[in-house]
Design an enzyme around this catalytic site. Structure first.
Site, mmCIF file in Angstrom:
data_model
loop_
_atom_site.group_PDB
_atom_site.id
_atom_site.type_symbol
_atom_site.label_atom_id
_atom_site.label_comp_id
_atom_site.label_asym_id
_atom_site.label_seq_id
_atom_site.Cartn_x
_atom_site.Cartn_y
_atom_site.Cartn_z
ATOM 1 N N HIS A 233 10.135 5.689 -9.474
ATOM 2 C CA HIS A 233 9.373 6.076 -10.672
ATOM 3 C C HIS A 233 8.646 7.380 -10.376
ATOM 4 C CE1 HIS A 233 6.178 6.001 -13.704
ATOM 5 N NE2 HIS A 233 6.892 5.105 -14.351
ATOM 6 N N CYS A 271 11.151 8.087 -16.434
ATOM 7 C CA CYS A 271 9.990 7.804 -17.257
ATOM 8 C C CYS A 271 9.706 9.077 -18.046
ATOM 9 C CB CYS A 271 8.791 7.402 -16.397
ATOM 10 S SG CYS A 271 7.313 7.187 -17.405
HETATM 11 C C1 DNO Z 1 2.831 2.298 -15.947
HETATM 12 C C2 DNO Z 1 4.003 2.096 -15.131
HETATM 13 C C3 DNO Z 1 3.740 2.183 -13.631
HETATM 14 C C4 DNO Z 1 5.017 1.895 -12.880
HETATM 15 C C5 DNO Z 1 4.917 2.062 -11.395
HETATM 16 C C6 DNO Z 1 6.261 1.941 -10.768
HETATM 17 O O1 DNO Z 1 2.798 2.011 -17.094
HETATM 18 O O2 DNO Z 1 5.010 2.934 -15.523
HETATM 19 O O3 DNO Z 1 2.791 1.238 -13.253
HETATM 20 O O4 DNO Z 1 5.371 0.569 -13.100
HETATM 21 O O5 DNO Z 1 4.366 3.261 -11.065
HETATM 22 O O6 DNO Z 1 6.126 1.613 -9.445
#
Ligand code: DNO
Length: 391
Positions: A233, A271
């Site tokens: 991520h 993301c």
């Molecule tokens: C927030 C998420 C993060 C994500 C982590 C992955 O909304 O996108 O908490 O889960 O960073 O490890």
């Protein structure tokens, strides 16, 4: 795309029944009760899976298996934690998990300065304001030489913000930044935050990268063996905080990670909101270039300011070209013949949920349901139009 939904387990105020009602088919979840660094036991994994499947839903994506701080900093018992991580991958593989989302951010997972920004349409959004963050870093946390991490203009704004804050404002800002957000990696006190920062202070960007690559070299073979895709991520926000390096912020960072350990299992969580918080990340090209190595997508939108600050906007209204991104993802799916799990990432807090204490910031039911419905509409329209043009 496999419409999925992040569920925080039995403690989540959003129920599996509601998720079925929203129309999602896949669940994205994690065993948040297992302390970071410990092996996820088969029994707990099986129990979670049974529960999900009893609602006709599937569990293919884990978000997240957190990476222990000692792995990130390459200190203490990092080898032991890597071996536990390998075992967790194995246990998840034995239960049909296909994708693990994780991050390599030092000290803080995702971070916002305001969790309830009132919008003109009555809903509330999450936002990150760099001068508020600087006000915390320089004047409240009083990190040594913190002001050197910010341009003069931000330092001045931060000072102005700070002098106008009441004690309650200061406490709230600190809580927003360090108390830990949903799915994040625990919470900090001011003291534990200082300690954690010190652990990474002298590390530098190259060492942090080295630790990430070392971790990947040890876990990717295990992931390959169990056909699990590791999906890193991006940093959120995608730049350093507290003067510490971050190494998963740009397209170039992602490219380096994939090049260093070449394997289809060494991929990315796209993301859109995190990468999209930088105007130099071209999300559509990223989807085109990384293609099959994007194993999971978080679809969310943001409105950027030029100084790094941003507000989370409605899924289709922001600086990210959501239609273009979806179109590019559908093209990758078409080429690879593989369906990509996606989840509507975050959503505004709206309606009666605005008055509830148990609603997790960014993870309201109605806000995400609205987001999912809008994204579903785009997916449907893009697919229909592409069929019509082929006919
Ligand atoms: C927030 C998420 C993060 C994500 C982590 C992955 O909304 O996108 O908490 O889960 O960073 O490890």
């Amino acid at each position: 795309m496999i419409e999925s939904w992040r569920w925080f387990g039995p403690e989540d105020p959003v129920t599996l029944e509601q998720i079925v009602e929203a129309g999602a088919k896949g669940i994205v979840t994690a065993l948040d009760h297992i302390p970071t660094g410990e092996i996820w036991p088969l029994t707990d994994i099986e129990e979670r899976k049974r529960k999900i499947e009893s609602y006709g839903l599937t569990w293919k994506v884990v978000e997240s298996v957190p990476v222990h701080t000692e792995i990130k900093s390459g200190s203490g018992h990092f080898k032991h934690y890597i071996s536990n991580y390998q075992q967790t991958i194995t246990n998840l593989g034995e239960n049909g998990i296909e994708c693990i989302c994780y991050n390599f951010m030092p000290v803080l997972d995702w971070t916002r300065t305001n969790l309830k920004l009132d919008l003109p349409n009555f809903s509330q959004a999450l936002s990150f304001d760099i001068s508020e963050f600087a006000a915390y870093d320089i004047f409240i946390l009083e990190r040594a030489n913190a002001s050197e991490s910010y341009p003069q203009e931000i330092q001045e704004k931060a000072q102005l913000k700070y002098v106008n804050m009441t004690e309650v404002d200061k406490e709230k800002l600190e809580k927003n930044i360090i108390a830990g957000l949903p799915g994040g990696e625990g919470s900090h006190t001011r003291e534990s935050l200082r300690k954690a920062i010190n652990l990474f202070k002298n590390l530098g960007e190259n060492k942090l990268r080295e630790h990430l690559y070392d971790f990947l070299k040890r876990i990717i073979p295990v992931a390959e063996k169990h056909s699990i895709n590791m999906a890193i991520h991006p940093d959120d926000p995608p730049f350093g905080l507290f003067g510490l390096p971050r190494v998963v912020s740009t397209a170039d960072d992602a490219e380096k990670i994939m090049r260093e350990v070449p394997s289809l299992c060494n991929g990315l969580t796209l993301c859109a909101g995190s990468f999209g918080a930088r105007s130099d990340n071209d999300l559509i090209s990223m989807v085109e270039n990384f293609g099959e190595k994007i194993h999971f997508t978080h679809l969310r939108n943001i409105r950027r300011k030029t100084d790094g600050s941003f507000t989370e906007s409605e899924h289709l209204a922001g600086d990210n070209d959501m239609v273009g991104i979806i179109k590019a993802i559908l093209e990758v799916e078409e080429k690879s013949g593989r369906e990509m799990p996606m989840r509507p990432d975050h959503g505004h807090t709206m309606g009666e949920e605005r008055h509830r204490e148990d609603v997790r910031p960014g993870y309201s039911y109605s806000g995400r349901m609205k987001g999912l419905a809008e994204l579903r509409g785009v997916i449907h329209a893009v697919k229909t139009l592409s069929k019509t043009s082929q006919a």
